[in-house]
Design an enzyme around this catalytic site. Structure first.
Site, PDB file in Angstrom:
ATOM      1  N   TYR A 162       0.633  -0.719   0.177  1.00 34.60           N
ATOM      2  CA  TYR A 162      -0.122  -0.096  -0.170  1.00 34.60           C
ATOM      3  C   TYR A 162       0.710   1.576   0.113  1.00 34.60           C
ATOM      4  O   TYR A 162       0.650   1.962  -0.880  1.00 34.60           O
ATOM      5  CB  TYR A 162      -1.159  -0.132   1.441  1.00 34.60           C
TER       6      TYR A 162
ATOM      7  N   LYS B 128     -13.319  13.041  40.092  1.00 37.34           N
ATOM      8  CA  LYS B 128     -14.486  13.042  40.244  1.00 37.34           C
ATOM      9  C   LYS B 128     -15.616  12.100  39.343  1.00 37.34           C
ATOM     10  O   LYS B 128     -16.231  11.846  39.320  1.00 37.34           O
ATOM     11  CB  LYS B 128     -15.676  14.212  40.861  1.00 37.34           C
TER      12      LYS B 128
ATOM     13  N   TYR C 131      -3.977  19.957  27.021  1.00 38.80           N
ATOM     14  CA  TYR C 131      -4.304  18.820  27.487  1.00 38.80           C
ATOM     15  C   TYR C 131      -3.037  18.142  27.281  1.00 38.80           C
ATOM     16  O   TYR C 131      -2.900  16.727  27.620  1.00 38.80           O
ATOM     17  CB  TYR C 131      -5.356  18.392  27.804  1.00 38.80           C
TER      18      TYR C 131
ATOM     19  N   LYS D  69       4.871   9.138  14.794  1.00 38.87           N
ATOM     20  CA  LYS D  69       3.718   7.828  13.965  1.00 38.87           C
ATOM     21  C   LYS D  69       3.472   7.227  14.797  1.00 38.87           C
ATOM     22  O   LYS D  69       2.085   7.090  14.672  1.00 38.87           O
ATOM     23  CB  LYS D  69       4.943   6.548  12.739  1.00 38.87           C
TER      24      LYS D  69
ATOM     25  N   CYS E 276     -12.583  18.456  40.273  1.00 36.70           N
ATOM     26  CA  CYS E 276     -13.642  17.631  38.650  1.00 36.70           C
ATOM     27  C   CYS E 276     -13.168  16.583  38.213  1.00 36.70           C
ATOM     28  O   CYS E 276     -13.744  15.469  38.155  1.00 36.70           O
ATOM     29  CB  CYS E 276     -13.890  19.164  37.436  1.00 36.70           C
TER      30      CYS E 276
ATOM     31  N   ARG F   7      -8.091  20.773  46.477  1.00 36.89           N
ATOM     32  CA  ARG F   7      -9.000  19.268  46.491  1.00 36.89           C
ATOM     33  C   ARG F   7      -7.831  18.512  45.357  1.00 36.89           C
ATOM     34  O   ARG F   7      -8.103  18.791  44.195  1.00 36.89           O
ATOM     35  CB  ARG F   7     -10.087  20.032  46.472  1.00 36.89           C
TER      36      ARG F   7
ATOM     37  N   PHE G 178       2.776  17.118  34.777  1.00 32.66           N
ATOM     38  CA  PHE G 178       2.534  15.903  35.768  1.00 32.66           C
ATOM     39  C   PHE G 178       1.299  15.709  35.562  1.00 32.66           C
ATOM     40  O   PHE G 178       0.246  15.950  34.493  1.00 32.66           O
ATOM     41  CB  PHE G 178       2.648  17.205  37.217  1.00 32.66           C
TER      42      PHE G 178
ATOM     43  N   GLU H 101      -5.320   3.809   4.233  1.00 32.05           N
ATOM     44  CA  GLU H 101      -5.864   2.935   3.408  1.00 32.05           C
ATOM     45  C   GLU H 101      -7.321   3.214   3.085  1.00 32.05           C
ATOM     46  O   GLU H 101      -8.107   3.733   3.799  1.00 32.05           O
ATOM     47  CB  GLU H 101      -6.320   1.537   3.437  1.00 32.05           C
TER      48      GLU H 101
HETATM   49  N1  LIG Z   1      -1.048   0.164   4.859  1.00 32.76           N
HETATM   50  C1  LIG Z   1      -1.210   1.485   5.770  1.00 32.76           C
HETATM   51  O1  LIG Z   1      -2.685   2.213   5.768  1.00 32.76           O
HETATM   52  C2  LIG Z   1       0.213   2.557   5.963  1.00 32.76           C
HETATM   53  C3  LIG Z   1       0.293   3.220   6.564  1.00 32.76           C
HETATM   54  C4  LIG Z   1       1.770   4.112   7.240  1.00 32.76           C
HETATM   55  C5  LIG Z   1       2.692   3.161   7.609  1.00 32.76           C
HETATM   56  N2  LIG Z   1       2.763   1.627   6.833  1.00 32.76           N
HETATM   57  C6  LIG Z   1       3.676   1.335   6.961  1.00 32.76           C
HETATM   58  O2  LIG Z   1       4.495   1.112   5.916  1.00 32.76           O
HETATM   59  C7  LIG Z   1       4.802  -0.290   5.778  1.00 32.76           C
HETATM   60  C8  LIG Z   1       4.552  -1.062   5.148  1.00 32.76           C
HETATM   61  O3  LIG Z   1       2.934  -1.337   4.787  1.00 32.76           O
HETATM   62  P1  LIG Z   1       2.562  -1.635   3.649  1.00 32.76           P
HETATM   63  O4  LIG Z   1       1.022  -2.334   4.075  1.00 32.76           O
HETATM   64  O5  LIG Z   1       2.857  -1.461   2.314  1.00 32.76           O
HETATM   65  O6  LIG Z   1       2.828  -3.163   3.417  1.00 32.76           O
HETATM   66  P2  LIG Z   1       2.489  -4.729   2.917  1.00 32.76           P
HETATM   67  O7  LIG Z   1       2.733  -5.940   3.341  1.00 32.76           O
HETATM   68  O8  LIG Z   1       1.505  -3.800   2.088  1.00 32.76           O
HETATM   69  O9  LIG Z   1       4.136  -4.411   1.681  1.00 32.76           O
HETATM   70  C9  LIG Z   1       5.204  -4.850   2.022  1.00 32.76           C
HETATM   71  C10 LIG Z   1       5.846  -4.871   0.769  1.00 32.76           C
HETATM   72  O10 LIG Z   1       6.800  -5.594   1.000  1.00 32.76           O
HETATM   73  C11 LIG Z   1       7.631  -6.181  -0.013  1.00 32.76           C
HETATM   74  N3  LIG Z   1       8.949  -7.214   0.207  1.00 32.76           N
HETATM   75  C12 LIG Z   1       8.965  -7.421   1.496  1.00 32.76           C
HETATM   76  N4  LIG Z   1      10.489  -7.557   1.474  1.00 32.76           N
HETATM   77  C13 LIG Z   1      10.763  -7.492   0.860  1.00 32.76           C
HETATM   78  C14 LIG Z   1      12.532  -7.053   0.162  1.00 32.76           C
HETATM   79  N5  LIG Z   1      13.203  -8.031   1.497  1.00 32.76           N
HETATM   80  N6  LIG Z   1      12.392  -6.413  -1.021  1.00 32.76           N
HETATM   81  C15 LIG Z   1      11.585  -5.979  -1.228  1.00 32.76           C
HETATM   82  N7  LIG Z   1      10.668  -6.158  -1.280  1.00 32.76           N
HETATM   83  C16 LIG Z   1      10.191  -6.691  -0.216  1.00 32.76           C
HETATM   84  C17 LIG Z   1       6.906  -7.038   0.247  1.00 32.76           C
HETATM   85  O11 LIG Z   1       6.407  -8.812  -1.496  1.00 32.76           O
HETATM   86  C18 LIG Z   1       4.650  -6.149  -0.151  1.00 32.76           C
HETATM   87  O12 LIG Z   1       4.793  -6.229  -1.460  1.00 32.76           O
HETATM   88  C19 LIG Z   1       4.613  -1.231   7.506  1.00 32.76           C
HETATM   89  O13 LIG Z   1       5.440  -0.878   7.990  1.00 32.76           O
HETATM   90  C20 LIG Z   1       3.583  -0.526   8.282  1.00 32.76           C
HETATM   91  O14 LIG Z   1       3.998  -0.422   8.869  1.00 32.76           O
HETATM   92  C21 LIG Z   1       1.409   1.460   6.948  1.00 32.76           C
END
Ligand SMILES: NC(=O)c1ccc[n+]([C@@H]2O[C@H](COP(=O)([O-])OP(=O)(O)OC[C@H]3O[C@@H](n4cnc5c(N)ncnc54)[C@H](O)[C@@H]3O)[C@@H](O)[C@H]2O)c1
Length: 449
Positions: A21, A282, A268, A221, A279, A342, A273, A172
């Site tokens: 993604y 309570k 906030y 993040k 409030c 209080r 601290f 997503e």
């Molecule tokens: N999906 C989200 O909404 C989102 C949002 C922000 C951050 N993230 C973070 O971004 C990172 C990726 O998330 P994602 O959802 O895109 O993951 P995903 O699982 O959809 O995609 C990861 C891709 O990396 C590839 N991959 C694995 N090993 C590899 C290698 N050695 N060389 C090249 N490619 C390789 C996989 O085949 C896969 O296509 C994660 O750390 C996730 O936490 C995800």
């Protein structure tokens, strides 16, 4: 920004490792800005799809962007790491970082990619920038990843090699929109250099570009995602409680969100601290009571007071660790500018210190013991019966002989006096007095910093 609105920016050659993604969306959007993108993945079908102009993941608007980028020759994919690194000046890593069975984060894919990129950089004359876009725990980029990259590349960061953390905040389902309209772009450099290449890469975005350290960028993040999770759990716990009480929770929360001063705002959200007063504690107890009566587990709301108490214990532990028996406490009321004691966490702290045998002196200009009345007076009589012996309106008198100075809240004009007296003593800062931090000769520790 729509796909038609394309800003004029300096263009770069970018390699993106991991075409899930994050990688596919980023790649398509960077190509839209005019950067030449080469994607790398170990999944051959994803490579084939991109090279045929199709999106490897289902995401609104992505198929169209990839198709256009592909037709314009701006986006392609390969499994060949060498070709990708040699053909680009910047490599973004967006492979997965799933949870291991014990809950810890798996860095297997990230590390294998970092090593592979590093090996290619070793053979490269030109400068190269490596960017961690995957979500990794704070301290990973300037720790394990930096070590691995330098070892594999055979050169230090700063020697034609830069390393940055650039966390991704897309959601997503609205990922393309989120990419083009982010609240900010955060880039954390390792070492002194690093963020310039990313400023060029993101030049097409109309959003603040924030350069910070890798650790702060990584932490953001987690801060964002934890806050979002807490917001959802908060709304849901209140929602089910209201439901059992026959209240329209959607209406209540709609109105709740109209408060932009205290509710939907930065109020906030500064580390400091514990809370107190007449409030908040309570109201939390009443909610817990209603939940019990309705036989409704509300684990988040019913653990907030415990979390707050833990914060007081933390301060106590910091003071105890100094091993100095005489303690000067600045601030006693639950917040500055009031004499309301209080449920003040500073009263709890004072009471715990007295109980542990510390010799305590307290300064709080707003607290005039002779003028306390009603429940406020009753509360303090019950918590600290001989408070009059401890509270003084003399700054010097409070500081006299104290080995540890605790700042709960100190008025602006009092801070320089504390600072002048603090050399050779310990300062436990619960307020965040910037003037005291990093001063030579002071054993300084902040509660959250
Ligand atoms: N999906 C989200 O909404 C989102 C949002 C922000 C951050 N993230 C973070 O971004 C990172 C990726 O998330 P994602 O959802 O895109 O993951 P995903 O699982 O959809 O995609 C990861 C891709 O990396 C590839 N991959 C694995 N090993 C590899 C290698 N050695 N060389 C090249 N490619 C390789 C996989 O085949 C896969 O296509 C994660 O750390 C996730 O936490 C995800």
């Amino acid at each position: 920004m729509t796909a038609e609105e394309r800003p004029q920016v300096d263009t770069m050659n970018v390699s993106i490792f991991g075409l899930g993604y994050v990688g596919a969306v980023s790649g398509a959007c960077f190509a839209h800005f005019g950067h030449k993108v080469i994607g790398v993945d170990i999944n051959l079908s994803k490579i084939e799809m991109i090279n045929a102009g199709f999106s490897p993941v289902v995401e609104q608007g992505l198929a169209e962007l990839i198709s256009k980028g592909h037709a314009a020759g701006m986006i392609s994919a390969t499994e060949d790491v060498s070709a990708a690194v040699m053909g680009s000046e910047i490599s973004l890593i967006s492979v997965g970082t799933p949870s291991d069975t014990n809950g810890s984060q798996s860095l297997t894919a990230v590390e294998s990619v970092v090593e592979a990129i590093g090996r290619e950089i070793r053979r490269k004359q030109e400068p190269h920038c490596v960017v961690i876009r995957s979500t990794v725990a704070p301290g990973t980029t300037d720790g394990r990843i930096a070590r691995l990259l330098q070892e594999a590349a055979g050169r230090e960061i700063g020697e034609e090699l830069t390393l940055c953390s650039n966390p991704e905040f897309l959601r997503e389902g609205s990922a393309i929109k989120d990419f083009f309209h982010p609240p900010f772009t955060v880039v954390g450099g390792v070492g002194t250099e690093g963020c310039q290449a990313l400023a060029t890469l993101y030049a097409g975005l109309d959003a603040p570009f924030i350069a910070t350290t890798a650790r702060v960028a990584e932490s953001l993040k987690y801060a964002c995602n934890c806050f979002h999770a807490v917001k959802i759990a908060f709304a849901n716990e209140l929602g089910v409680l209201m439901k059992t009480l026959g209240i329209d929770s959607r209406e209540a929360m709609r109105i709740f969100c109209e408060d932009r001063l205290l509710n939907i705002s930065s109020a906030y959200l500064r580390p400091g601290f514990a809370f107190g007063g007449s409030c908040l504690p309570k109201e939390l107890r009443t909610i817990a009571d209603m939940a019990r009566a309705a036989n409704l587990p509300l684990p988040m709301l019913t653990s907030v007071l415990e979390s707050n108490q833990q914060h007081v214990e933390r301060a106590l532990e910091m003071i105890q660790r100094r091993g100095r028996r005489k303690v000067a406490l600045f601030g006693l009321a639950f917040k500055p500018g009031t004499d309301d004691l209080r449920e003040s966490p500073l009263v709890t702290l004072a009471e715990r210190l007295i109980g542990k045998g510390f010799d305590l002196a307290i300064f709080d200009r707003s607290v005039d013991l002779g003028r306390l009345t009603g429940t406020n007076l009753e509360y303090i009589r019950c918590e600290i019966p001989h408070l009059d012996r401890l509270v003084s309106n003399s700054i010097d008198g409070t500081l006299n002989g104290a080995g540890t100075i605790v700042i709960g809240h100190a008025p602006r004009d009092v801070v320089p006096k504390i600072a002048a007296a603090a050399v050779g003593r310990s300062v436990i800062d619960l307020q965040g007095v910037a003037a005291l931090q990093n001063r030579p000769g002071i054993d300084y520790e902040g509660i959250c910093w």
